[in-house]
Design an enzyme around this catalytic site. Structure first.
Site, PDB file in Angstrom:
ATOM      1  N   ASP A  95       3.768   9.330  -1.181  1.00  0.00           N
ATOM      2  CA  ASP A  95       2.604   8.581  -0.713  1.00  0.00           C
ATOM      3  C   ASP A  95       2.321   7.462  -1.706  1.00  0.00           C
ATOM      4  OD1 ASP A  95       0.416   7.996   0.861  1.00  0.00           O
ATOM      5  OD2 ASP A  95      -0.324  10.050   0.903  1.00  0.00           O
ATOM      6  N   HIS A 154       0.822  -1.225   0.000  1.00  0.00           N
ATOM      7  CA  HIS A 154       0.000   0.000   0.000  1.00  0.00           C
ATOM      8  C   HIS A 154       0.849   1.265   0.000  1.00  0.00           C
ATOM      9  CE1 HIS A 154      -4.051  -1.799   0.677  1.00  0.00           C
ATOM     10  NE2 HIS A 154      -3.297  -2.824   1.035  1.00  0.00           N
TER      11      HIS A 154
END
Ligand code: BG6
Length: 470
Positions: free
Chosen positions: A361, A153
């Site tokens: 991110d 992730h």
């Protein structure tokens, strides 16, 4: 039909599921047989050998307890003080205590030992995130022959950052024991491929390590998403509307700039407040007509670097308040608390600008949810970091380099001055992308690739990037 087994550090709790990911994976398990496996959230004297199986709101969840010592080395230590900062290219914030690796490995072994007896031979196993990289190796060592997939992730690091991680070769070898490794963005697949194709000789022990064989492992980008239409509905729900009324009473005509992030150094919060400070300094006409709200629920606060980020942010917010606030006007509200999805959906909908500027991110679902929640007749503008995986999906956002606070300040000005027609045009493109890369299709696409033939792929999304690494 094969069962699906989801494995992650945290398991879904009771009550309404918080994030889109938990909702989507629940849906997968609602439509097919299977269960979720993970840590119970409990710390005990003795490590648990067997999992406790519980029905949580109709979902079968198998959980194990960990010892305090192992949990510290595995979670706060190796996962969040070594892997997290390194994968986010913040080696300056990493604490390299290589002995934590033993605890990390032990917990992965404990997961494997407790999971194995629950498995059927044709179960499809889907492992989530950096806490559990070694799980497939550990399961295979115990004899599991199931199809096992892994989804990261968070971003995959560049080679230099990877080499700084103790035992990085074992971790990469562990990844080669999965049938499928899914990443968020093309850049992550490229970084992985770069390592796999040019494996540097080991720096440990002076001996050359045999090259890792990735020929059995497929590596592919599966950008995660949200459920933008559900978010649109949520944004006009009674709970959201209540929040909107509350905010409108407080704000009057002021336009809202909104940030929502876990309080994490990867989110670029100090830089973001500095950019806002520059906006106010360079555009005096903006003062009294804008307000910034930063929601930042505390996270991992047992780790020193997180406490320091929190202190830095307190100081910067105090500085901006001291400089620009007047007795009857405050430039900024900073809230260190978590809000439920309905309240957030209401806030997103009323914001003129969504400010999403992480330094790095994996994807950033706030960007997706902000897009989903906009009013089609009067949408807000999205200012987005180039270094979020979401930038690959949302080129129509105002993309910024979050390290360059002048550039972000200027993007904020453009967003605030953006005419309605342009806001609508950009938003329509953003919403089309949010729909295309939705979380349900993400889960279906990953599982269809992991177990071809046993699952139907209903997705219409494109495969973004596929690398075959031999
Ligand atoms: O679980 P934590 O440490 O509170 O962090 C929240 C989440 O942060 C995310 O960014 C990670 O990818 C997840 O795995 C993690 O669960």
């Amino acid at each position: 039909m094969s069962r699906i087994v989801i494995v992650s550090n945290r398991t879904p709790g009771k009550g309404p599921a918080a994030g889109g990911l938990a909702v989507a994976l629940r849906k997968v398990l609602g439509e097919r047989e299977g269960f979720w496996f993970g840590w119970s959230g409990k710390l005990t004297e003795q490590p648990a050998r067997a999992a406790r199986i519980e029905d949580i709101d109709g979902l079968e969840v198998a959980q194990i307890d960990l010892t305090r010592e192992d949990h510290h080395a595995y979670y706060a230590g190796f996962s969040n003080s070594i892997l997290w900062p390194s994968f986010h290219l913040r080696l300056d914030l990493a604490t390299i205590e290589s002995h934590w690796y033993e605890g990390y490995r032990r917990v992965n072994q404990q997961f494997a030992r407790a999971l194995l007896p629950l498995l059927k031979p044709d179960d499809i196993i889907w492992v989530h995130d950096y806490h559990l990289i070694p799980l497939a190796s550990e399961l295979r060592q115990l004899g599991a022959r199931n199809r096992i997939g892994f989804y990261l992730h968070i971003p995959f690091p560049t080679a230099d950052a990877l080499y700084a991680i103790p035992h990085h070769e074992e971790l990469m070898r562990d990844l080669s024991r999965y049938d499928l490794v899914g990443m968020q963005a093309k850049r992550d697949v490229s970084a992985f491929t770069e390592f796999a194709e040019h494996q540097a000789p080991s720096t440990f022990g002076g001996h050359k390590v045999q090259a890792i064989d990735f020929s059995r492992t497929e590596i592919e980008a599966f950008p995660i998403g949200s459920d933008p239409d559900a978010f649109a509905r949520l944004s006009i729900s009674p709970a959201a509307t209540k929040m909107v009324h509350r905010m409108k009473r407080a704000l009057g005509d002021q336009r809202l700039i909104l940030g929502v992030d876990r309080l994490d150094y990867s989110k670029g919060l100090p830089q973001r407040i500095e950019a806002y400070e520059k906006l106010l300094a360079n555009n005096s006409r903006m003062r009294r007509s804008v307000h910034m709200l930063q929601v930042a629920p505390p996270s991992r606060d047992s780790i020193k670097e997180y406490q320091e980020t929190s202190d830095t942010l307190d100081a910067i917010c105090g500085r901006v308040m001291g400089h620009f606030a007047e007795p009857d006007w405050q430039p900024l509200t900073y809230v260190k608390r978590a809000y439920g999805q309905p309240s957030l959906a209401g806030l997103y909908r009323m914001a003129r600008v969504g400010l999403v500027t992480p330094l790095r991110d994996g994807m950033n679902l706030v960007a997706h949810e902000f897009v989903g929640a906009q009013d089609p007749d009067d949408p807000g503008a999205l200012v987005l970091s180039r270094f979020a995986g979401a930038a690959e999906i949302f080129p129509e956002a105002l993309l910024v380099n979050p390290f360059d606070t002048d550039e972000t300040a200027e993007a904020l000005r453009m967003a605030l001055d953006m005419p309605l027609d342009e806001r609508k045009e950009r938003w329509q493109a953003l919403m089309a992308a949010a729909r295309k890369y939705n979380v349900d299709d993400w889960a279906v696409s990953f599982l269809a690739r992991l177990a071809p033939g046993t699952l139907e792929k209903s997705s219409t999304r494109d495969v973004l990037y596929l690398a075959s690494v031999a």
